[in-house]
Scaffold this motif. Structure first.
Motif, PDB file in Angstrom:
ATOM      1  N   ASP A 136     -40.472 -19.782  48.474  1.00  0.00           N
ATOM      2  CA  ASP A 136     -38.815 -19.064  48.872  1.00  0.00           C
ATOM      3  C   ASP A 136     -37.644 -19.330  50.350  1.00  0.00           C
ATOM      4  OD1 ASP A 136     -37.325 -16.449  48.722  1.00  0.00           O
ATOM      5  OD2 ASP A 136     -38.400 -15.513  50.329  1.00  0.00           O
ATOM      6  N   THR A 175     -32.345 -22.115  36.274  1.00  0.00           N
ATOM      7  CA  THR A 175     -33.436 -21.548  37.016  1.00  0.00           C
ATOM      8  C   THR A 175     -34.448 -21.491  36.029  1.00  0.00           C
ATOM      9  OG1 THR A 175     -31.454 -21.025  37.470  1.00  0.00           O
ATOM     10  CG2 THR A 175     -33.349 -19.178  38.092  1.00  0.00           C
ATOM     11  N   ASP A 187     -31.711 -23.438  52.243  1.00  0.00           N
ATOM     12  CA  ASP A 187     -30.489 -24.179  51.741  1.00  0.00           C
ATOM     13  C   ASP A 187     -29.814 -23.271  50.864  1.00  0.00           C
ATOM     14  OD1 ASP A 187     -29.483 -27.297  50.641  1.00  0.00           O
ATOM     15  OD2 ASP A 187     -30.323 -26.127  48.503  1.00  0.00           O
ATOM     16  N   LEU A 218     -36.007 -22.691  49.425  1.00  0.00           N
ATOM     17  CA  LEU A 218     -34.741 -22.265  48.900  1.00  0.00           C
ATOM     18  C   LEU A 218     -33.559 -20.862  48.699  1.00  0.00           C
ATOM     19  CD1 LEU A 218     -36.450 -21.170  44.917  1.00  0.00           C
ATOM     20  CD2 LEU A 218     -34.770 -23.085  45.475  1.00  0.00           C
ATOM     21  N   VAL A 255     -36.436 -25.263  36.703  1.00  0.00           N
ATOM     22  CA  VAL A 255     -36.595 -25.073  38.091  1.00  0.00           C
ATOM     23  C   VAL A 255     -37.620 -23.831  38.402  1.00  0.00           C
ATOM     24  CG1 VAL A 255     -36.251 -24.139  40.827  1.00  0.00           C
ATOM     25  CG2 VAL A 255     -34.975 -25.689  39.215  1.00  0.00           C
ATOM     26  N   LEU A 272     -29.938 -18.478  42.739  1.00  0.00           N
ATOM     27  CA  LEU A 272     -30.190 -20.026  42.199  1.00  0.00           C
ATOM     28  C   LEU A 272     -29.141 -19.933  41.030  1.00  0.00           C
ATOM     29  CD1 LEU A 272     -30.117 -23.018  42.412  1.00  0.00           C
ATOM     30  CD2 LEU A 272     -32.589 -22.215  41.120  1.00  0.00           C
ATOM     31  N   SER A 274     -35.038 -15.513  45.337  1.00  0.00           N
ATOM     32  CA  SER A 274     -34.414 -16.881  45.888  1.00  0.00           C
ATOM     33  C   SER A 274     -34.433 -17.434  44.614  1.00  0.00           C
ATOM     34  CB  SER A 274     -35.249 -18.264  46.435  1.00  0.00           C
ATOM     35  OG  SER A 274     -35.558 -17.436  47.456  1.00  0.00           O
ATOM     36  N   LEU A 275     -34.382 -17.640  43.570  1.00  0.00           N
ATOM     37  CA  LEU A 275     -34.443 -17.715  42.296  1.00  0.00           C
ATOM     38  C   LEU A 275     -32.998 -16.987  42.137  1.00  0.00           C
ATOM     39  CD1 LEU A 275     -37.993 -18.015  40.593  1.00  0.00           C
ATOM     40  CD2 LEU A 275     -36.623 -20.235  41.094  1.00  0.00           C
TER      41      LEU A 275
END
Length: 298
Positions: free
Chosen positions: A103, A70, A109, A106, A73, A45, A41-42
Motif C-alpha cells: 500500500d 487493477t 507512486d 502504490l 495487479v 489505481l 491503493s488498488l
C-alpha cells in the motif's frame, strides 16, 4: 421530511458503493485469511487509470481497461508477493503486514503522479440531477445504486452457482479439507484477489463522481470507511458486508445531513461516525452482524 428522504437516498448510494469495496475485503479474507490493507491503493489505481485513459478510449473503454488492469495487479500481487512459502494461519498474518508495505509503495507512486490535481474520470453523468418527487438527486448517485445492485447480484450468483464459488466457500470452512477434495487453492485464491481488485476499480468511479470534485490522491482513503462495514458483517460474510455497508452509508449521510444538530459531538464527527457505529455494534455482537461464533473445545 424532504431533507430526510434526500439523506436516506444519498446514504443508500454511498452504502452501495461501500459494498463493492467491502465485498473485496471479504472475498480476499475468505480466500486467503488476509486483510488487504492495500485495497485503498488498488481503488486509487483503478480510478487513476480511468482518468488518464478516458480521453483516448472513452469512458466505457477506459473503465474496462482500468478494471482488468487493477484486477491483474491484485492477482499478481497475491501470486508473486504473498503466496510464497507455506500457507497457514501464521503466513496469513505475515501476508497482511506485507499488504501494508504494498500500500505504501502504490500510494506513494500514485500520489506523485496525481499531485495536487483533481482528475475527471469522464463519467457520462457529469453534474446532472434528477427530480424524484420532492427530492433532487444526482444522476451519479442513481447510477451507483443501479450498477452496484447489478454487480453485487452477479457476485452473489458467482458465489452460489459456480464451481469457483463452491471452492471459495469450502476453502473458507476448512483449507486442508478443501485441498484434499481437489480444490486448486492457488487458482481459487488468485481469482478471488482479481475479483476484489476489479470491484475496487469500479467503486472508484462513483467515489470520484459528482458531487465529489473528482479523483484526488486521498480518494483511496475512502476505502477505509468500507473496512468497518466488512467488520460489522463478520468479515467472512458477503451478506454481512452488504448489510454493514448500508448501515455505514446511511450513518454517514445522516450525520452529514444533520451536522448542525450534532455540533456538540464535534465538527469532525462525520469522519469517525462509521467507526463509532462499528464499536457500538461489536460491543453487542463481537462476531459481527452475520459472524458465526467459533467453536471451542472444552
Amino acid at each position: 421530511m424532504t431533507g430526510f428522504l434526500d439523506n436516506i437516498l444519498n446514504g443508500l448510494a454511498l452504502g452501495s458503493v461501500y459494498a463493492l469495496v467491502a465485498l473485496g475485503f471479504v472475498i480476499i479474507f475468505k480466500a486467503s485469511g488476509v486483510i488487504n490493507f492495500a485495497h485503498g491503493s488498488l481503488l486509487l489505481l483503478g480510478g487513476y487509470l480511468t482518468a488518464v485513459l478516458h480521453d483516448d478510449l472513452g469512458f466505457a473503454g477506459a473503465l474496462a481497461v482500468a478494471v482488468l488492469a487493477t484486477a491483474a495487479v491484485a492477482g499478481l500481487m497475491d501470486r508473486f508477493l504473498l503466496q510464497v512459502g507455506e500457507q497457514d494461519a501464521q503466513a496469513a498474518h505475515v501476508q497482511t503486514i506485507v499488504t501494508i508495505g504494498v500500500d505504501i509503495v502504490l500510494l506513494t507512486d500514485l500520489s506523485r503522479r496525481i499531485g495536487g490535481d483533481l482528475l475527471s474520470l469522464g463519467d457520462p453523468w457529469g453534474d446532472s440531477v434528477t427530480g424524484l418527487g420532492p427530492i433532487t438527486v444526482a444522476d451519479s448517485r442513481l447510477a451507483a445504486i443501479v450498477v452496484s445492485t447489478v454487480v453485487i447480484g452477479a457476485v452473489f450468483a458467482l458465489f452460489r452457482y459456480t464451481n469457483w464459488g463452491l471452492a471459495l466457500r469450502a476453502s473458507a470452512e476448512d483449507l486442508e479439507a478443501a485441498a484434499l477434495m481437489g480444490v486448486r487453492l492457488v487458482r481459487m485464491r488468485t481469482l478471488a484477489w482479481c475479483l476484489a481488485g476489479g470491484l475496487a476499480a469500479l467503486a472508484a468511479v462513483f467515489l470520484a463522481a459528482f458531487p465529489a470534485p473528482g479523483l484526488e490522491r486521498t480518494t483511496g482513503q475512502i476505502a477505509l470507511k468500507a473496512f468497518p462495514a466488512a467488520i460489522l458483517g463478520g468479515m467472512a460474510s458477503p451478506p454481512g458486508a452488504l448489510a454493514g455497508s448500508m448501515l455505514i452509508g446511511l450513518t454517514e449521510a445522516l450525520v452529514a445531513g444533520y451536522q448542525s444538530e450534532l455540533h456538540v459531538l464535534g465538527e469532525g464527527f462525520g469522519d469517525v461516525a462509521p467507526y463509532a457505529v462499528m464499536v457500538l455494534v461489536l460491543l453487542v455482537r463481537p462476531n459481527g452482524l452475520f459472524g458465526a461464533k467459533g467453536a471451542a473445545r472444552v
